[in-house]
Scaffold this active site. Structure first.
Site, PDB file in Angstrom:
ATOM      1  N   PHE A 129       0.846  -1.300   0.034  1.00 42.45           N
ATOM      2  CA  PHE A 129      -0.011   0.075  -0.102  1.00 42.45           C
ATOM      3  C   PHE A 129       0.812   1.184  -0.129  1.00 42.45           C
ATOM      4  O   PHE A 129       1.771   1.341   1.039  1.00 42.45           O
ATOM      5  CB  PHE A 129      -0.880   0.085   1.162  1.00 42.45           C
ATOM      6  CG  PHE A 129      -1.741   1.076   1.139  1.00 42.45           C
ATOM      7  CD1 PHE A 129      -2.943   1.078   0.313  1.00 42.45           C
ATOM      8  CD2 PHE A 129      -1.580   2.401   1.754  1.00 42.45           C
ATOM      9  CE1 PHE A 129      -3.835   2.192   0.351  1.00 42.45           C
ATOM     10  CE2 PHE A 129      -2.517   3.503   1.589  1.00 42.45           C
ATOM     11  CZ  PHE A 129      -3.754   3.451   0.988  1.00 42.45           C
ATOM     12  N   ASP A 216       9.153   2.726   2.223  1.00 42.99           N
ATOM     13  CA  ASP A 216       7.973   3.609   2.607  1.00 42.99           C
ATOM     14  C   ASP A 216       7.548   3.276   4.015  1.00 42.99           C
ATOM     15  O   ASP A 216       7.091   2.203   4.361  1.00 42.99           O
ATOM     16  CB  ASP A 216       6.768   3.097   1.648  1.00 42.99           C
ATOM     17  CG  ASP A 216       5.401   3.492   2.015  1.00 42.99           C
ATOM     18  OD1 ASP A 216       5.455   4.235   3.305  1.00 42.99           O
ATOM     19  OD2 ASP A 216       4.360   3.653   1.257  1.00 42.99           O
ATOM     20  N   LYS A 245       1.970   9.881   8.351  1.00 45.12           N
ATOM     21  CA  LYS A 245       1.213   9.256   9.354  1.00 45.12           C
ATOM     22  C   LYS A 245       1.813   9.939  10.946  1.00 45.12           C
ATOM     23  O   LYS A 245       1.380  11.034  11.471  1.00 45.12           O
ATOM     24  CB  LYS A 245       1.041   8.162   9.397  1.00 45.12           C
ATOM     25  CG  LYS A 245       0.182   7.353   8.347  1.00 45.12           C
ATOM     26  CD  LYS A 245      -0.269   6.131   8.445  1.00 45.12           C
ATOM     27  CE  LYS A 245      -1.462   5.682   7.325  1.00 45.12           C
ATOM     28  NZ  LYS A 245      -1.081   5.213   6.307  1.00 45.12           N
TER      29      LYS A 245
HETATM   30  C1  LIG Z   1      -1.181   5.286   5.023  1.00 43.41           C
HETATM   31  C2  LIG Z   1      -0.101   5.063   4.236  1.00 43.41           C
HETATM   32  C3  LIG Z   1       0.142   5.668   2.707  1.00 43.41           C
HETATM   33  C4  LIG Z   1      -0.790   6.819   2.427  1.00 43.41           C
HETATM   34  O1  LIG Z   1      -0.559   7.823   3.072  1.00 43.41           O
HETATM   35  P1  LIG Z   1      -1.727   9.159   3.016  1.00 43.41           P
HETATM   36  O2  LIG Z   1      -1.318  10.105   4.136  1.00 43.41           O
HETATM   37  O3  LIG Z   1      -3.043   8.560   3.310  1.00 43.41           O
HETATM   38  O4  LIG Z   1      -1.646   9.648   1.631  1.00 43.41           O
HETATM   39  C5  LIG Z   1       1.262   5.363   2.143  1.00 43.41           C
HETATM   40  N1  LIG Z   1       2.144   4.363   2.232  1.00 43.41           N
HETATM   41  C6  LIG Z   1       1.891   3.574   3.752  1.00 43.41           C
HETATM   42  C7  LIG Z   1       2.790   2.417   4.051  1.00 43.41           C
HETATM   43  C8  LIG Z   1       0.643   3.842   4.295  1.00 43.41           C
HETATM   44  O5  LIG Z   1       0.419   3.027   5.388  1.00 43.41           O
END
Ligand SMILES: *Cc1c(COP(=O)(O)O)cnc(C)c1O
Length: 395
Positions: A129, A216, A245
């Site tokens: 994701f 990420d 986050k």
């Molecule tokens: C939540 C998340 C995203 C996206 O972040 P947003 O602030 O919602 O755009 C990207 N990568 C990972 C691993 C995430 O958990």
């Protein structure tokens, strides 16, 4: 009040909060829920942490926004703090995780073009994701989320999770790969923790092939796994690291860090953001980073171990529980079947949890959770899963 004027993009729960303090959320009647979600790994310091609220309020009364046409002292200081924690060299600030990954994707493409690669391609993994913008949605390994939004963005190739040899094999069939983008622990994909040698081997492969290793850490960063960044566990330094986050504890801010050969890819005019890294966001995030680093992260590994041990003990007689796993305070309880009903069962018992990838109960409590609150979390989580098991038996 109704939500008639809101686009129906969310299947929302019938619940709304008016106040938060520590690991607790309250509705307008004063009823309390133990927060096992933290606004999806955002409120790592809990709700309304005094150090964060104070920094935010003071800065709001001093200077909110100036744009990146001018120097921003708090931005420079936040960059230094994050780079020191990650072992990285430079930072770019934006407002969300998807935007941080967009910056990473743009760095990879520019890096490729500078090396004469016309169609630079990024390796991404199954069940990954990375966000909801068109490029990050393409990078995300979820066909359901992508459906209806074609054409997707070109320049991505997918490999299985936790399999460095499969990624190595892509080098033989693709001569245009420039980077690998991975989560150190997959969050949305079901709290999947790779084998200990995955990141070190991937680092070696990227070095060998001159690919950028891009991590990420939008969900795993900011103390969630027990170190400031999850890559600190393995001693691997990526070329690009994204986070968001937990960085603002609720204030929207994201960062893309670069090291080594990724550092001087972006020059003036290559990328930008109107809000990104503004005084309000960076002052708030600095308070978050310093509090996490100095006061909270040292206790996270121990709390995570206590949580997993407590859950394993409480759920040991339940055959429908397949595995309980995690790193620090991102913990997944995988069942042998879809279990979305557990969210409501927990909610009725004063606990907020999330179910991801269909059958994984994901726990992301605030990292400031106390021992007594951890015991409550274990007790209420296992009660909800046991109630689900009884329902399944009766059906
Ligand atoms: C939540 C998340 C995203 C996206 O972040 P947003 O602030 O919602 O755009 C990207 N990568 C990972 C691993 C995430 O958990």
């Amino acid at each position: 009040m109704n939500d008639n004027y809101l686009m129906p993009t969310y299947a929302r729960q019938p619940l709304s909060f008016t106040r938060g303090e520590g690991v607790w959320l309250y509705d307008s009647d004063g009823r309390a829920w133990l927060d096992g979600v933290s606004g999806i790994a955002v409120c790592n310091l809990g709700h309304c942490h005094p150090a964060v609220s104070r920094a935010l309020a003071r800065q709001a009364e001093t200077l909110v926004h100036t744009s990146n046409l001018y120097r921003i002292d708090a931005q420079a200081r936040l960059a230094e703090a994050l780079c020191e924690l990650a072992g990285m060299d430079k930072a770019f600030f934006c407002n969300s995780g998807a935007e941080a990954n967009e910056a990473a994707i743009k760095i990879a493409r520019l890096y490729g073009h500078r090396r004469g690669i016309d169609v630079p391609t990024i390796v991404v993994l199954e069940s990954a994701f990375h966000g909801r913008t068109m490029a990050t949605l393409t990078a995300t390994g979820n066909v359901k989320a992508q459906q209806g939004f074609e054409p997707l963005v070109a320049g991505f190739v997918r490999a299985p999770w936790n399999d460095v040899e499969a990624i190595r094999a892509l080098a033989a069939t693709h001569n245009n790969i420039v980077a690998v983008l991975v989560e150190p622990v997959q969050g949305e994909g079901g709290v999947r923790v790779p084998s200990a040698d995955f990141l070190p081997q991937l680092r070696a492969l990227c070095d060998e092939q001159d690919w950028l290793l891009m991590l990420d850490e939008v969900q795993t960063g900011n103390g969630r796994t027990g170190r400031y960044f999850a890559c600190n566990h393995s001693g691997v330094t990526p070329d690009v690291l994204t986070t968001a986050k937990g960085l603002g504890n609720g204030f929207p801010i994201g960062a893309c860090l670069a090291a080594g050969k990724a550092v001087d890819v972006f020059g003036p005019g290559n990328h930008g953001s109107t809000y990104g890294g503004n005084p309000l966001g960076c002052t708030t995030a600095l308070a978050v980073v310093e509090t996490l680093r100095d006061e909270v992260i040292p206790g996270v590994t121990r709390k995570g171990e206590a949580l997993v041990a407590g859950l394993r003990d409480a759920l040991k007689d339940l055959p429908l529980v397949r595995e309980i796993r995690g790193q620090g305070l991102i913990v997944g309880i995988e069942l042998d079947r879809d279990c979305g009903e557990i969210v409501a069962l927990a909610r009725d018992n004063g606990l907020l949890v999330n179910v991801t990838a269909g059958r994984v109960v994901r726990l992301l409590p605030p990292l400031i959770i106390s021992e007594a609150e951890l015991a409550t979390l274990i007790e209420r989580t296992s009660a909800a899963i046991k109630a689900f098991a009884r329902q399944q038996e009766a059906a």
